[in-house]
Design a protein around this motif. Structure first.
Motif, mmCIF file in Angstrom:
data_model
loop_
_atom_site.group_PDB
_atom_site.id
_atom_site.type_symbol
_atom_site.label_atom_id
_atom_site.label_comp_id
_atom_site.label_asym_id
_atom_site.label_seq_id
_atom_site.Cartn_x
_atom_site.Cartn_y
_atom_site.Cartn_z
ATOM 1 N N TYR A 180 -20.456 55.426 44.118
ATOM 2 C CA TYR A 180 -20.473 53.962 44.311
ATOM 3 C C TYR A 180 -19.135 53.401 43.619
ATOM 4 C CZ TYR A 180 -21.599 49.183 45.109
ATOM 5 O OH TYR A 180 -21.551 47.679 45.481
ATOM 6 N N HIS A 181 -18.902 53.391 42.604
ATOM 7 C CA HIS A 181 -17.806 53.057 41.850
ATOM 8 C C HIS A 181 -16.566 53.614 41.792
ATOM 9 C CE1 HIS A 181 -20.256 49.605 40.008
ATOM 10 N NE2 HIS A 181 -21.110 50.654 39.530
ATOM 11 N N PHE B 133 -23.058 47.522 35.071
ATOM 12 C CA PHE B 133 -23.118 48.232 33.804
ATOM 13 C C PHE B 133 -22.139 49.517 33.913
ATOM 14 C CE2 PHE B 133 -26.897 45.815 34.197
ATOM 15 C CZ PHE B 133 -26.948 45.207 33.058
ATOM 16 N N PHE B 134 -22.031 50.278 35.126
ATOM 17 C CA PHE B 134 -21.475 51.515 35.193
ATOM 18 C C PHE B 134 -20.295 51.637 35.976
ATOM 19 C CE2 PHE B 134 -26.351 51.772 34.964
ATOM 20 C CZ PHE B 134 -26.287 52.167 33.337
ATOM 21 N N ALA B 135 -19.386 50.600 36.020
ATOM 22 C CA ALA B 135 -18.185 50.633 36.579
ATOM 23 C C ALA B 135 -17.372 51.660 36.114
ATOM 24 C CB ALA B 135 -17.530 49.371 36.935
ATOM 25 N N ASP B 136 -17.318 51.859 34.616
ATOM 26 C CA ASP B 136 -16.105 52.878 34.216
ATOM 27 C C ASP B 136 -17.033 54.223 33.633
ATOM 28 O OD1 ASP B 136 -16.983 52.833 30.942
ATOM 29 O OD2 ASP B 136 -17.073 50.982 31.538
ATOM 30 N N ASP C 235 -27.463 51.258 48.875
ATOM 31 C CA ASP C 235 -26.794 51.072 47.512
ATOM 32 C C ASP C 235 -26.494 49.635 47.405
ATOM 33 O OD1 ASP C 235 -27.254 53.888 47.423
ATOM 34 O OD2 ASP C 235 -24.915 54.373 47.278
ATOM 35 N N GLU C 236 -26.628 49.117 46.138
ATOM 36 C CA GLU C 236 -26.181 47.742 45.453
ATOM 37 C C GLU C 236 -25.134 48.267 44.317
ATOM 38 O OE1 GLU C 236 -29.974 45.156 46.647
ATOM 39 O OE2 GLU C 236 -29.263 45.567 44.622
ATOM 40 N N GLY C 237 -24.479 47.146 44.062
ATOM 41 C CA GLY C 237 -23.654 47.470 42.922
ATOM 42 C C GLY C 237 -24.405 46.909 41.704
ATOM 43 N N GLY D 188 -16.080 55.307 46.066
ATOM 44 C CA GLY D 188 -16.352 54.370 47.442
ATOM 45 C C GLY D 188 -17.301 55.056 48.222
ATOM 46 N N ARG D 189 -17.972 55.758 48.007
ATOM 47 C CA ARG D 189 -19.051 56.463 48.836
ATOM 48 C C ARG D 189 -20.418 56.038 48.567
ATOM 49 N NH1 ARG D 189 -17.062 62.642 47.853
ATOM 50 N NH2 ARG D 189 -17.701 62.000 45.796
ATOM 51 N N SER D 190 -20.677 54.934 49.527
ATOM 52 C CA SER D 190 -22.195 54.434 49.126
ATOM 53 C C SER D 190 -23.062 54.904 50.238
ATOM 54 C CB SER D 190 -22.082 53.039 48.722
ATOM 55 O OG SER D 190 -21.580 52.136 49.886
#
Length: 137
Positions: A60-61, A75-78, A70-72, A64-66
């Protein structure tokens, strides 16, 4: 003797209640754990729900394969935060049926509750996304 035992039991129960109140739901997100999430970036099949949850957030983050469901999340962007996902899931109550379904290769829409104190995730609770019996944190 019974009074002492009852007092100890009451004290222990009060301690558990206080400990349980330390954690709260600091966020949640819905996601579809699809077949793309069941393999790591090198194509190797993942065998634990914690690893699949981590790959789902990387897809996801980072990539870019969602999946459609899937929702954003905040917490887990990095990468470092995502690396903690298997441990965070292991600290939670677990959900054996979801684990069997997903590690067996079947896609499934779930809701992931991020539990912690303040802004720091401490554990994850994963539930079916159908709305039945969601316990959250």
């Amino acid at each position: 003797m019974r009074t002492v035992i009852a007092a100890c039991a009451a004290f222990a129960t009060a301690g558990l209640s206080a400990a349980a109140q330390e954690y709260e739901e600091i966020g949640f997100y819905f996601t579809e754990l699809g077949t793309v999430d069941m393999r790591n970036s090198r194509g190797v099949r993942l065998t634990t729900l914690g690893a699949i949850l981590q790959q789902d957030r990387a897809n996801y983050h980072r990539f870019g394969r969602s999946n459609a469901g899937d929702e954003g999340d905040r917490f887990f962007a990095d990468r470092a935060a995502r690396a903690r996902i298997p441990e965070l899931y292991a600290r939670g109550p677990g959900e054996p049926l979801i684990e069997r379904i997903v590690t067996g290769g079947e896609p499934l829409r779930v809701v992931v509750f991020v539990c912690g104190w303040g802004r720091e995730p401490t554990f994850l609770v994963v539930e079916f996304a159908d709305g039945d019996a969601q316990r959250g944190c």
